[in-house]
Design a protein around this motif. Structure first.
Motif, PDB file in Angstrom:
ATOM      1  N   TYR A  58       0.676  -1.280   0.312  1.00  0.00           N
ATOM      2  CA  TYR A  58      -0.153  -0.687   0.038  1.00  0.00           C
ATOM      3  C   TYR A  58       0.789   0.832   0.301  1.00  0.00           C
ATOM      4  O   TYR A  58       2.154   1.233   0.844  1.00  0.00           O
ATOM      5  N   ASN A  59       0.850   2.247  -1.055  1.00  0.00           N
ATOM      6  CA  ASN A  59       1.157   2.904  -1.311  1.00  0.00           C
ATOM      7  C   ASN A  59       0.751   4.529  -1.016  1.00  0.00           C
ATOM      8  O   ASN A  59      -0.495   4.832  -2.174  1.00  0.00           O
ATOM      9  N   LYS A  60       0.823   5.443  -0.014  1.00  0.00           N
ATOM     10  CA  LYS A  60       0.475   6.815  -0.393  1.00  0.00           C
ATOM     11  C   LYS A  60       1.519   7.781  -0.642  1.00  0.00           C
ATOM     12  O   LYS A  60       2.714   7.957  -0.686  1.00  0.00           O
ATOM     13  N   LYS A  61       0.628   8.378  -1.786  1.00  0.00           N
ATOM     14  CA  LYS A  61       1.493   8.902  -2.844  1.00  0.00           C
ATOM     15  C   LYS A  61       0.981  10.261  -2.425  1.00  0.00           C
ATOM     16  O   LYS A  61       0.410  10.881  -0.895  1.00  0.00           O
ATOM     17  N   THR A  62       2.892  11.399  -2.158  1.00  0.00           N
ATOM     18  CA  THR A  62       2.788  12.922  -1.758  1.00  0.00           C
ATOM     19  C   THR A  62       2.929  13.767  -2.998  1.00  0.00           C
ATOM     20  O   THR A  62       3.211  12.939  -4.862  1.00  0.00           O
ATOM     21  N   TYR A  63       2.816  14.812  -3.136  1.00  0.00           N
ATOM     22  CA  TYR A  63       2.809  15.514  -4.250  1.00  0.00           C
ATOM     23  C   TYR A  63       3.105  16.682  -3.951  1.00  0.00           C
ATOM     24  O   TYR A  63       2.915  18.315  -4.225  1.00  0.00           O
ATOM     25  N   GLY A  64       4.096  16.767  -2.791  1.00  0.00           N
ATOM     26  CA  GLY A  64       5.263  18.176  -2.025  1.00  0.00           C
ATOM     27  C   GLY A  64       4.398  19.622  -1.802  1.00  0.00           C
ATOM     28  O   GLY A  64       4.255  20.248  -1.292  1.00  0.00           O
ATOM     29  N   ASN A  65       2.918  18.220  -1.143  1.00  0.00           N
ATOM     30  CA  ASN A  65       2.065  19.495   0.372  1.00  0.00           C
ATOM     31  C   ASN A  65       2.861  19.152   1.742  1.00  0.00           C
ATOM     32  O   ASN A  65       2.204  20.460   2.035  1.00  0.00           O
ATOM     33  N   GLN A  66       4.177  18.046   1.044  1.00  0.00           N
ATOM     34  CA  GLN A  66       4.972  19.142   1.917  1.00  0.00           C
ATOM     35  C   GLN A  66       6.332  18.817   1.848  1.00  0.00           C
ATOM     36  O   GLN A  66       6.560  18.939   0.831  1.00  0.00           O
ATOM     37  N   GLU A  67       6.761  20.088   2.351  1.00  0.00           N
ATOM     38  CA  GLU A  67       8.855  20.106   1.972  1.00  0.00           C
ATOM     39  C   GLU A  67       8.873  19.074   1.708  1.00  0.00           C
ATOM     40  O   GLU A  67      10.156  19.297   0.846  1.00  0.00           O
ATOM     41  N   TRP A  68       9.614  18.387   2.295  1.00  0.00           N
ATOM     42  CA  TRP A  68       9.834  17.179   3.157  1.00  0.00           C
ATOM     43  C   TRP A  68      10.117  16.622   1.508  1.00  0.00           C
ATOM     44  O   TRP A  68      11.022  16.086   0.766  1.00  0.00           O
ATOM     45  N   SER A  69       8.639  16.306   1.427  1.00  0.00           N
ATOM     46  CA  SER A  69       8.251  15.818  -0.174  1.00  0.00           C
ATOM     47  C   SER A  69       9.239  15.823  -1.549  1.00  0.00           C
ATOM     48  O   SER A  69       9.515  15.943  -2.503  1.00  0.00           O
ATOM     49  N   ARG A  71      12.160  18.315  -1.526  1.00  0.00           N
ATOM     50  CA  ARG A  71      13.285  17.288  -1.630  1.00  0.00           C
ATOM     51  C   ARG A  71      13.320  16.201  -2.235  1.00  0.00           C
ATOM     52  O   ARG A  71      14.895  16.132  -2.717  1.00  0.00           O
ATOM     53  N   TYR A  72      12.215  15.312  -2.236  1.00  0.00           N
ATOM     54  CA  TYR A  72      13.343  14.245  -2.911  1.00  0.00           C
ATOM     55  C   TYR A  72      12.253  14.014  -3.402  1.00  0.00           C
ATOM     56  O   TYR A  72      11.863  12.141  -3.930  1.00  0.00           O
ATOM     57  N   ASN A  73      12.116  13.977  -4.143  1.00  0.00           N
ATOM     58  CA  ASN A  73      10.688  14.093  -5.837  1.00  0.00           C
ATOM     59  C   ASN A  73       9.473  13.829  -5.678  1.00  0.00           C
ATOM     60  O   ASN A  73       9.298  12.552  -6.471  1.00  0.00           O
ATOM     61  N   TYR A  74       8.963  13.946  -4.509  1.00  0.00           N
ATOM     62  CA  TYR A  74       7.755  13.196  -4.757  1.00  0.00           C
ATOM     63  C   TYR A  74       7.130  11.915  -4.268  1.00  0.00           C
ATOM     64  O   TYR A  74       7.162  10.890  -5.137  1.00  0.00           O
ATOM     65  N   PRO A  75       8.229  11.038  -3.401  1.00  0.00           N
ATOM     66  CA  PRO A  75       8.069   9.436  -3.124  1.00  0.00           C
ATOM     67  C   PRO A  75       6.969   9.694  -2.523  1.00  0.00           C
ATOM     68  O   PRO A  75       5.803  10.497  -2.094  1.00  0.00           O
ATOM     69  N   ASP A  76       6.475   8.271  -2.753  1.00  0.00           N
ATOM     70  CA  ASP A  76       5.553   7.772  -2.195  1.00  0.00           C
ATOM     71  C   ASP A  76       6.138   7.282  -0.245  1.00  0.00           C
ATOM     72  O   ASP A  76       7.255   6.555  -0.416  1.00  0.00           O
ATOM     73  N   ILE A 201       2.859  20.109  -6.771  1.00  0.00           N
ATOM     74  CA  ILE A 201       3.716  21.489  -6.315  1.00  0.00           C
ATOM     75  C   ILE A 201       4.772  21.356  -6.717  1.00  0.00           C
ATOM     76  O   ILE A 201       6.021  21.344  -6.150  1.00  0.00           O
ATOM     77  N   PRO A 202       5.112  23.061  -7.829  1.00  0.00           N
ATOM     78  CA  PRO A 202       6.881  23.039  -7.773  1.00  0.00           C
ATOM     79  C   PRO A 202       7.423  23.208  -6.893  1.00  0.00           C
ATOM     80  O   PRO A 202       7.673  23.212  -6.065  1.00  0.00           O
ATOM     81  N   ARG A 203       8.899  22.605  -6.924  1.00  0.00           N
ATOM     82  CA  ARG A 203      10.210  22.451  -6.342  1.00  0.00           C
ATOM     83  C   ARG A 203      10.265  24.161  -6.429  1.00  0.00           C
ATOM     84  O   ARG A 203      10.222  24.746  -7.437  1.00  0.00           O
ATOM     85  N   VAL A 204      10.743  24.758  -5.264  1.00  0.00           N
ATOM     86  CA  VAL A 204      11.991  26.386  -5.147  1.00  0.00           C
ATOM     87  C   VAL A 204      13.430  25.568  -5.301  1.00  0.00           C
ATOM     88  O   VAL A 204      13.410  24.905  -4.598  1.00  0.00           O
ATOM     89  N   PRO A 205      13.718  26.694  -5.545  1.00  0.00           N
ATOM     90  CA  PRO A 205      15.516  26.504  -5.697  1.00  0.00           C
ATOM     91  C   PRO A 205      15.623  26.742  -4.717  1.00  0.00           C
ATOM     92  O   PRO A 205      15.126  27.198  -3.144  1.00  0.00           O
ATOM     93  N   ARG A 206      16.858  25.510  -4.346  1.00  0.00           N
ATOM     94  CA  ARG A 206      17.149  25.455  -2.927  1.00  0.00           C
ATOM     95  C   ARG A 206      18.130  26.820  -2.490  1.00  0.00           C
ATOM     96  O   ARG A 206      18.535  27.062  -3.135  1.00  0.00           O
ATOM     97  N   GLU A 207      18.006  26.969  -0.964  1.00  0.00           N
ATOM     98  CA  GLU A 207      17.974  27.914  -0.079  1.00  0.00           C
ATOM     99  C   GLU A 207      18.843  27.508   0.490  1.00  0.00           C
ATOM    100  O   GLU A 207      19.105  26.119   1.319  1.00  0.00           O
ATOM    101  N   SER A 248      22.263  20.131   5.626  1.00  0.00           N
ATOM    102  CA  SER A 248      21.320  20.944   4.941  1.00  0.00           C
ATOM    103  C   SER A 248      20.212  20.520   5.486  1.00  0.00           C
ATOM    104  O   SER A 248      20.028  19.628   6.636  1.00  0.00           O
ATOM    105  N   LYS A 249      19.126  20.312   5.051  1.00  0.00           N
ATOM    106  CA  LYS A 249      17.910  19.638   5.393  1.00  0.00           C
ATOM    107  C   LYS A 249      17.659  18.925   5.047  1.00  0.00           C
ATOM    108  O   LYS A 249      17.031  17.210   5.469  1.00  0.00           O
TER     109      LYS A 249
END
Length: 361
Positions: A58-69, A71-76, A201-207, A248-249
């Motif tokens: 069972y995989n829960k999808k992520t689509y960028g609603n949390q910052e950490w996801s 950073r890792y290209n939207y993992p499950d 949700i698009p990734r923003v440039p790394r700070e 880094s984060k």
């Protein structure tokens, strides 16, 4: 062969999925067929066939609603149940329950998954009825799953995938014997997606992100046993202090020292000094050790994958060499407090499964 497995995990997964129906999810069913790797000559007699089994995830999808996801290209992330028939009467069958993360590459068609959890064997070592099984000394053990799959969509909801599976089972010397098993297999399966994934949700440039040096103190403990069967399980205690620097984060580096109080070594020294004097072990040898180590943490939100490489600076009794490694997971309960679970090894030889708690100042 698979009826009981499918019934149990099917009911559990369905109940969980319906509870999460507002979120996009996937369900996978994979069949695998492979071979047990001969990582230790002592398991040669147990490799008599080609293991096969089923993997239900069972995989829960992520689509960028949390910052950490982002950073890792939207993992499950999710849960996996794996059934394995090891094709050997002494080894029996295993049932594995794991939590996993899945990472995507090549336009999300290549999936890499790593999972960690608990396994159960139907036929563990028994001094009277199953002395040949030196792989599993206990019914329950630590299970690790690694998968690399290529995924091809067929319809908006159905995809097919195939690739490689690695399934490892070891109790970390919680109870001897424990030569463990490593299965490398080819898998193929089908994936069902319940509804379209929202726009990512698009990734923003790394700070740039850093933190001041932190000082950590941890207490790790558990139970383990000597490889000499019959010496009994004993508790162990590890006192650890180290400094870390978050770069880094995602990434943190660290270095420190630790003291090991492993009573199973005391039992082993006493046994060898009497039973096998030709080994040159004397009863008065110290069973305590001290080491220094360097390491890294790969952060996923509040959870981190930890990897350590260490060297014993105080090493009065020779047990598997001076170098040791540690791999595991660490979870920050609050900003300062954390818990951990890790396997300490000497190369391919596991010494213990450690459970710890600590503080970062």
């Amino acid at each position: 062969m698979y009826k009981n497995f499918l019934a149990a995990v099917g009911l559990l997964c369905c109940s969980f999925m319906f509870a999460q129906e507002s979120n996009p999810f996937e369900v996978e069913l994979n069949y695998f067929y492979g071979s047990i790797l001969r990582h230790n000559k002592d398991i040669t007699s147990l490799i008599t066939g080609h293991p096969e089994g089923l993997i239900l995830s069972y995989n829960k999808k992520t689509y960028g609603n949390q910052e950490w996801s982002r950073r890792y290209n939207y993992p499950d992330y999710g849960f996996t149940f794996a059934y394995q028939d090891l094709k050997n009467d002494n080894l029996g069958k295993t049932y594995n329950a794991l939590a996993h993360y899945s990472f995507y590459f090549l336009n999300r068609k290549l999936m890499f998954r790593v999972g960690q959890g608990i396994g159960y064997t139907t036929n563990p070592f028994d001094i009277e009825t199953n002395v040949a099984n030196n792989a599993y000394g206990s019914r329950f053990f630590s299970a690790t799953l690694v998968m690399l799959n290529y995924k091809q969509p067929i319809t908006p909801q159905i995809s097919l995938q195939t690739g490689l599976t690695f399934l490892h089972g070891s109790n970390g010397n919680f109870k001897a014997p424990n030569t463990s098993t490593n299965t490398l297999a080819i898998n193929a399966g089908v994936v069902y997606t319940n509804k379209p994934i929202p726009d990512y949700i698009p990734r923003v440039p790394r700070e740039g992100y850093t933190e001041p040096i932190g000082f950590n103190f941890a207490l790790n403990m558990g139970l383990n046993e000597s490889d000499y069967v019959g010496l009994g399980q004993e508790p162990f205690l590890i006192l650890t202090a180290y400094a870390d620097k978050r770069l880094s984060k995602k990434s943190t580096i660290l270095a420190g020292g630790e003291f090991f109080f492993s009573k199973f070594l005391k039992n082993e020294i006493e046994f060898l000094s009497v039973a096998l004097p030709s080994f040159g072990v004397t009863k008065d040898q110290d069973w305590k050790r001290a080491g220094v180590f360097v390491g890294h943490e790969l952060r996923f939100n509040k959870t981190a994958l930890i990897t350590h490489a260490g060297y014993y600076v105080y090493y009065p009794y020779d047990f598997e060499g001076r170098f040791y490694q540690r791999v595991g997971l660490k979870h920050y309960i609050q900003e300062k407090y954390f818990v951990s679970a890790a396997v300490k090894t000497h190369g391919a030889k596991a010494e213990a499964v450690e459970f710890g708690l600590g503080i970062r100042l």
